[in-house]
Design a protein around this motif. Structure first.
Motif, PDB file in Angstrom:
ATOM      1  N   PRO A  83       1.012  -1.004  -0.138  1.00  0.00           N
ATOM      2  CA  PRO A  83      -0.231  -0.214  -0.073  1.00  0.00           C
ATOM      3  C   PRO A  83       1.155   1.216  -0.053  1.00  0.00           C
ATOM      4  N   ILE A  84       1.511   1.599   0.976  1.00  0.00           N
ATOM      5  CA  ILE A  84       2.331   2.653   0.736  1.00  0.00           C
ATOM      6  C   ILE A  84       3.493   3.264  -0.170  1.00  0.00           C
ATOM      7  N   SER A  85       4.321   2.085   0.043  1.00  0.00           N
ATOM      8  CA  SER A  85       5.271   2.140  -1.260  1.00  0.00           C
ATOM      9  C   SER A  85       4.159   2.399  -2.758  1.00  0.00           C
ATOM     10  N   LEU A  87       0.881   2.834  -3.602  1.00  0.00           N
ATOM     11  CA  LEU A  87       0.589   4.390  -4.058  1.00  0.00           C
ATOM     12  C   LEU A  87       1.101   5.818  -4.064  1.00  0.00           C
ATOM     13  N   THR A  88       2.496   5.516  -3.321  1.00  0.00           N
ATOM     14  CA  THR A  88       2.609   6.820  -2.833  1.00  0.00           C
ATOM     15  C   THR A  88       3.994   7.061  -4.795  1.00  0.00           C
ATOM     16  N   ALA A  89       4.165   5.894  -4.792  1.00  0.00           N
ATOM     17  CA  ALA A  89       5.038   5.641  -6.539  1.00  0.00           C
ATOM     18  C   ALA A  89       3.674   6.662  -8.048  1.00  0.00           C
ATOM     19  N   ALA A 110      16.623   4.253  -5.718  1.00  0.00           N
ATOM     20  CA  ALA A 110      15.953   3.460  -6.871  1.00  0.00           C
ATOM     21  C   ALA A 110      16.306   2.032  -6.440  1.00  0.00           C
ATOM     22  N   ALA A 111      16.263   1.998  -5.269  1.00  0.00           N
ATOM     23  CA  ALA A 111      16.759   0.325  -4.844  1.00  0.00           C
ATOM     24  C   ALA A 111      15.744   0.215  -3.557  1.00  0.00           C
ATOM     25  N   GLY A 112      15.140   1.166  -3.722  1.00  0.00           N
ATOM     26  CA  GLY A 112      14.182   1.320  -1.738  1.00  0.00           C
ATOM     27  C   GLY A 112      12.938   0.853  -1.905  1.00  0.00           C
ATOM     28  N   ALA A 113      11.943   1.374  -1.045  1.00  0.00           N
ATOM     29  CA  ALA A 113      10.676   0.315  -1.047  1.00  0.00           C
ATOM     30  C   ALA A 113      10.437   1.130  -1.968  1.00  0.00           C
ATOM     31  N   VAL A 114       9.920   2.417  -2.004  1.00  0.00           N
ATOM     32  CA  VAL A 114       9.478   3.677  -2.681  1.00  0.00           C
ATOM     33  C   VAL A 114       9.403   3.225  -4.176  1.00  0.00           C
ATOM     34  N   GLY A 115      11.244   3.293  -3.903  1.00  0.00           N
ATOM     35  CA  GLY A 115      11.478   3.949  -5.059  1.00  0.00           C
ATOM     36  C   GLY A 115      12.213   2.471  -6.477  1.00  0.00           C
ATOM     37  N   THR A 116      11.731   1.311  -5.732  1.00  0.00           N
ATOM     38  CA  THR A 116      11.892  -0.192  -6.726  1.00  0.00           C
ATOM     39  C   THR A 116      10.558   0.392  -7.432  1.00  0.00           C
ATOM     40  N   THR A 132      19.183   5.964  -8.716  1.00  0.00           N
ATOM     41  CA  THR A 132      20.031   6.682  -8.091  1.00  0.00           C
ATOM     42  C   THR A 132      20.402   5.356  -6.542  1.00  0.00           C
ATOM     43  N   GLY A 133      21.305   5.821  -5.956  1.00  0.00           N
ATOM     44  CA  GLY A 133      21.039   4.970  -4.804  1.00  0.00           C
ATOM     45  C   GLY A 133      22.724   4.806  -4.664  1.00  0.00           C
ATOM     46  N   ARG A 134      23.236   3.870  -3.562  1.00  0.00           N
ATOM     47  CA  ARG A 134      24.302   4.205  -3.100  1.00  0.00           C
ATOM     48  C   ARG A 134      25.234   2.978  -3.680  1.00  0.00           C
ATOM     49  N   THR A 136      26.738   0.380  -3.760  1.00  0.00           N
ATOM     50  CA  THR A 136      25.757  -0.886  -3.414  1.00  0.00           C
ATOM     51  C   THR A 136      24.361  -1.941  -3.932  1.00  0.00           C
ATOM     52  N   ASP A 137      23.449  -0.516  -4.534  1.00  0.00           N
ATOM     53  CA  ASP A 137      22.697  -0.306  -5.093  1.00  0.00           C
ATOM     54  C   ASP A 137      22.610  -0.538  -6.671  1.00  0.00           C
ATOM     55  N   ARG A 138      23.750  -0.610  -7.245  1.00  0.00           N
ATOM     56  CA  ARG A 138      23.384  -0.971  -8.268  1.00  0.00           C
ATOM     57  C   ARG A 138      22.375  -1.881  -9.501  1.00  0.00           C
ATOM     58  N   VAL A 169      12.727  10.886  -2.790  1.00  0.00           N
ATOM     59  CA  VAL A 169      12.423  10.518  -1.668  1.00  0.00           C
ATOM     60  C   VAL A 169      13.852  11.036  -0.385  1.00  0.00           C
ATOM     61  N   ILE A 170      15.053  11.697  -0.598  1.00  0.00           N
ATOM     62  CA  ILE A 170      16.100  11.699   0.056  1.00  0.00           C
ATOM     63  C   ILE A 170      15.954  13.393   0.808  1.00  0.00           C
ATOM     64  N   GLY A 171      15.493  14.208  -0.208  1.00  0.00           N
ATOM     65  CA  GLY A 171      16.117  15.768   0.412  1.00  0.00           C
ATOM     66  C   GLY A 171      17.240  16.122   0.222  1.00  0.00           C
ATOM     67  N   ASP A 206       5.016  18.711  -2.831  1.00  0.00           N
ATOM     68  CA  ASP A 206       5.363  17.497  -2.222  1.00  0.00           C
ATOM     69  C   ASP A 206       4.423  16.943  -1.096  1.00  0.00           C
ATOM     70  N   PHE A 207       3.979  15.596  -0.754  1.00  0.00           N
ATOM     71  CA  PHE A 207       2.428  15.336  -0.694  1.00  0.00           C
ATOM     72  C   PHE A 207       2.670  13.802  -0.179  1.00  0.00           C
ATOM     73  N   VAL A 208       1.834  13.561   0.615  1.00  0.00           N
ATOM     74  CA  VAL A 208       1.379  12.353   1.584  1.00  0.00           C
ATOM     75  C   VAL A 208       0.681  12.078   1.201  1.00  0.00           C
ATOM     76  N   VAL A 209       0.964  10.661   0.992  1.00  0.00           N
ATOM     77  CA  VAL A 209       0.104   9.492   0.115  1.00  0.00           C
ATOM     78  C   VAL A 209      -0.863   9.246   0.963  1.00  0.00           C
ATOM     79  N   GLU A 210      -2.316   8.639  -0.368  1.00  0.00           N
ATOM     80  CA  GLU A 210      -3.413   9.155   0.372  1.00  0.00           C
ATOM     81  C   GLU A 210      -3.825   7.420   0.091  1.00  0.00           C
ATOM     82  N   THR A 249      21.619  -3.050  11.369  1.00  0.00           N
ATOM     83  CA  THR A 249      21.771  -2.511   9.678  1.00  0.00           C
ATOM     84  C   THR A 249      21.493  -1.991   9.015  1.00  0.00           C
ATOM     85  N   ARG A 250      21.717  -1.862   7.497  1.00  0.00           N
ATOM     86  CA  ARG A 250      21.014  -1.659   6.636  1.00  0.00           C
ATOM     87  C   ARG A 250      19.661  -2.109   6.752  1.00  0.00           C
ATOM     88  N   ARG A 251      17.878  -1.237   6.161  1.00  0.00           N
ATOM     89  CA  ARG A 251      17.415  -2.128   5.880  1.00  0.00           C
ATOM     90  C   ARG A 251      16.897  -2.251   4.734  1.00  0.00           C
TER      91      ARG A 251
HETATM   92  N1  LIG Z   1       4.982  11.898   1.444  1.00  0.00           N
HETATM   93  C1  LIG Z   1       4.534  10.511   1.995  1.00  0.00           C
HETATM   94  O1  LIG Z   1       3.501   9.548   1.433  1.00  0.00           O
HETATM   95  C2  LIG Z   1       5.849   9.208   1.878  1.00  0.00           C
HETATM   96  C3  LIG Z   1       5.231   7.804   1.601  1.00  0.00           C
HETATM   97  C4  LIG Z   1       6.808   6.958   2.037  1.00  0.00           C
HETATM   98  C5  LIG Z   1       7.974   6.835   2.196  1.00  0.00           C
HETATM   99  N2  LIG Z   1       7.704   8.391   2.541  1.00  0.00           N
HETATM  100  C6  LIG Z   1       9.219   8.501   3.119  1.00  0.00           C
HETATM  101  O2  LIG Z   1      10.032   8.314   1.921  1.00  0.00           O
HETATM  102  C7  LIG Z   1      11.537   7.996   2.234  1.00  0.00           C
HETATM  103  C8  LIG Z   1      12.000   6.249   1.396  1.00  0.00           C
HETATM  104  O3  LIG Z   1      10.978   5.682   2.383  1.00  0.00           O
HETATM  105  P1  LIG Z   1      11.150   4.475   1.799  1.00  0.00           P
HETATM  106  O4  LIG Z   1      10.909   2.970   2.314  1.00  0.00           O
HETATM  107  O5  LIG Z   1      11.006   3.922   0.086  1.00  0.00           O
HETATM  108  O6  LIG Z   1      12.055   3.686   2.189  1.00  0.00           O
HETATM  109  P2  LIG Z   1      13.876   3.008   2.324  1.00  0.00           P
HETATM  110  O7  LIG Z   1      13.499   1.655   1.566  1.00  0.00           O
HETATM  111  O8  LIG Z   1      14.660   3.350   3.261  1.00  0.00           O
HETATM  112  O9  LIG Z   1      14.130   3.543   0.456  1.00  0.00           O
HETATM  113  C9  LIG Z   1      15.211   4.890   0.560  1.00  0.00           C
HETATM  114  C10 LIG Z   1      16.213   4.513   0.121  1.00  0.00           C
HETATM  115  O10 LIG Z   1      17.061   5.640  -0.855  1.00  0.00           O
HETATM  116  C11 LIG Z   1      18.364   5.162  -0.146  1.00  0.00           C
HETATM  117  N3  LIG Z   1      19.785   6.150   0.115  1.00  0.00           N
HETATM  118  C12 LIG Z   1      18.887   7.356   1.075  1.00  0.00           C
HETATM  119  N4  LIG Z   1      19.610   8.677   1.449  1.00  0.00           N
HETATM  120  C13 LIG Z   1      20.928   8.062   0.515  1.00  0.00           C
HETATM  121  C14 LIG Z   1      21.731   8.625   0.305  1.00  0.00           C
HETATM  122  N5  LIG Z   1      21.679   9.787   0.860  1.00  0.00           N
HETATM  123  N6  LIG Z   1      22.761   8.441  -1.029  1.00  0.00           N
HETATM  124  C15 LIG Z   1      22.471   7.498  -1.472  1.00  0.00           C
HETATM  125  N7  LIG Z   1      21.178   6.814  -0.950  1.00  0.00           N
HETATM  126  C16 LIG Z   1      20.266   6.699  -0.306  1.00  0.00           C
HETATM  127  C17 LIG Z   1      18.558   4.344   1.343  1.00  0.00           C
HETATM  128  O11 LIG Z   1      19.537   3.557   1.455  1.00  0.00           O
HETATM  129  P3  LIG Z   1      20.106   3.360   2.603  1.00  0.00           P
HETATM  130  O12 LIG Z   1      19.468   2.390   3.774  1.00  0.00           O
HETATM  131  O13 LIG Z   1      21.887   3.034   2.073  1.00  0.00           O
HETATM  132  O14 LIG Z   1      19.494   4.738   3.079  1.00  0.00           O
HETATM  133  C18 LIG Z   1      17.408   3.279   1.014  1.00  0.00           C
HETATM  134  O15 LIG Z   1      18.040   2.800  -0.503  1.00  0.00           O
HETATM  135  C19 LIG Z   1      11.589   8.079   3.752  1.00  0.00           C
HETATM  136  O16 LIG Z   1      12.304   9.115   4.378  1.00  0.00           O
HETATM  137  C20 LIG Z   1       9.716   7.815   4.009  1.00  0.00           C
HETATM  138  O17 LIG Z   1       9.405   8.354   5.103  1.00  0.00           O
HETATM  139  C21 LIG Z   1       7.269   9.646   2.525  1.00  0.00           C
END
Ligand SMILES: NC(=O)c1ccc[n+]([C@@H]2O[C@H](COP(=O)([O-])OP(=O)(O)OC[C@H]3O[C@@H](n4cnc5c(N)ncnc54)[C@H](OP(=O)(O)O)[C@@H]3O)[C@@H](O)[C@H]2O)c1
Length: 261
Positions: A83-85, A87-89, A110-116, A132-134, A136-138, A169-171, A206-210, A249-251
């Motif tokens: 749901p969150i990842s 709908l957010t995407a 792009a290897a994270g929950a929303v990014g994938t 993009t990512g770290r 190790t995410d390539r 997703v980084i800011g 900027d938005f919050v998922v609904e 460790t890293r999620r």
């Molecule tokens: N507004 C909304 O409705 C909404 C909805 C969903 C998520 N979010 C927010 O979106 C963000 C991402 O959520 P997610 O669930 O996708 O998290 P996630 O699974 O941790 O994915 C984020 C990815 O970005 C990488 N990353 C972060 N900072 C980085 C940097 N400076 N350089 C390179 N890679 C970087 C992370 O690597 P590392 O783990 O190594 O840092 C991770 O692979 C969170 O802050 C979450 O709270 C907001």
């Protein structure tokens, strides 16, 4: 968990101890008076109200409109991760970002929950996806469908060239540098709080998922078709939830808590 509504009510008042967890998949156990469209025993999944007790519990009270039917062939753990990842995407790409085929998307994390999810949905929609990512995410980002990958720790983001949509997703500094890459008429979409950087000739949102039952249905259908893969990291029991949600460790992807074995 840093989401303030987990700890406060709509007026900002402390409501601890609260039950966290904003996503769920399960079976309808009872219906509130007047509820239509769902039946007891039905499999469902969805997004909980931010400000009410959440889903890390055997029973959760959820408004029917926030739930979608869950087909019998989709595992509860998979459904709970969507749901969150998902709908957010979806909302970021298509509602806020107005993505069209042929456009270029810069998908951060792009290897994270929303990014994938962003990567897969954007690619399916006919976009060119730069993940993009770290370092190790390539491989993971490319495996989820990114056409190319920028290692934010070692590559120069400024070399990417023009893009139509940045999904942030980084800011911070990454967001600022990305805004400068946006072509005229493009959009910076951020999910990490108020945007600090604006494209010179484009939109910043900027938005919050609904919750969105219809879109959840489309997302789960893509999972069934094999067009969308979820990104599950750890699956833990409710007894182990605190440790699983605060990993040493890293999620890697979504953490799913299985409330019942
Ligand atoms: N507004 C909304 O409705 C909404 C909805 C969903 C998520 N979010 C927010 O979106 C963000 C991402 O959520 P997610 O669930 O996708 O998290 P996630 O699974 O941790 O994915 C984020 C990815 O970005 C990488 N990353 C972060 N900072 C980085 C940097 N400076 N350089 C390179 N890679 C970087 C992370 O690597 P590392 O783990 O190594 O840092 C991770 O692979 C969170 O802050 C979450 O709270 C907001």
């Amino acid at each position: 968990m840093e989401w303030p509504s987990t700890w406060t009510d709509r007026a900002g008042r402390d409501r601890t101890p609260s039950i966290p967890g904003h996503e769920l998949a399960g079976v309808v156990g009872a219906l509130g008076y007047g509820t239509t469209g769902l039946s007891v025993g039905q499999r469902v999944f969805g997004l909980a109200d931010w400000h009410r007790d959440g889903t890390l519990a055997e029973y959760a009270a959820i408004e029917a409109r926030n739930l979608a039917p869950l087909p019998g062939d989709v595992d509860f753990a998979v459904a709970a991760s969507l749901p969150i990842s998902g709908l957010t995407a979806w909302q970021g790409l298509f509602q806020h970002g107005r993505l069209r085929a042929g456009q270029t998307v810069l998908a951060h994390g792009a290897a994270g929950a929303v990014g994938t999810m962003v990567t897969q949905l954007a690619r399916e929609a006919g976009a060119y996806v730069i993940g993009t990512g770290r370092a190790t995410d390539r491989e993971k980002a490319l495996g989820f469908g990114a056409h190319e990958f920028v290692d934010l720790e070692n590559d120069a983001l400024d070399d990417v060239g023009g893009v139509d949509l940045v999904f942030d997703v980084i800011g911070g500094d990454v967001q600022r540098r990305s805004a400068a890459l946006i072509r005229a008429g493009g959009t910076l979409v951020s999910v990490v709080g108020p945007v600090e950087a604006r494209p010179a000739d484009g939109l910043a949102v900027d938005f919050v998922v609904e919750a969105d039952r219809a879109r959840l249905g489309e997302i789960v259908q893509r999972v069934r078709d094999g067009r969308l893969r979820t990104n599950i990291g750890d699956v833990a029991s409710l007894d182990d939830a605190v440790g699983a949600l605060n990993p040493a460790t890293r999620r890697e992807g979504k953490t799913v808590i299985r409330v019942r074995p």
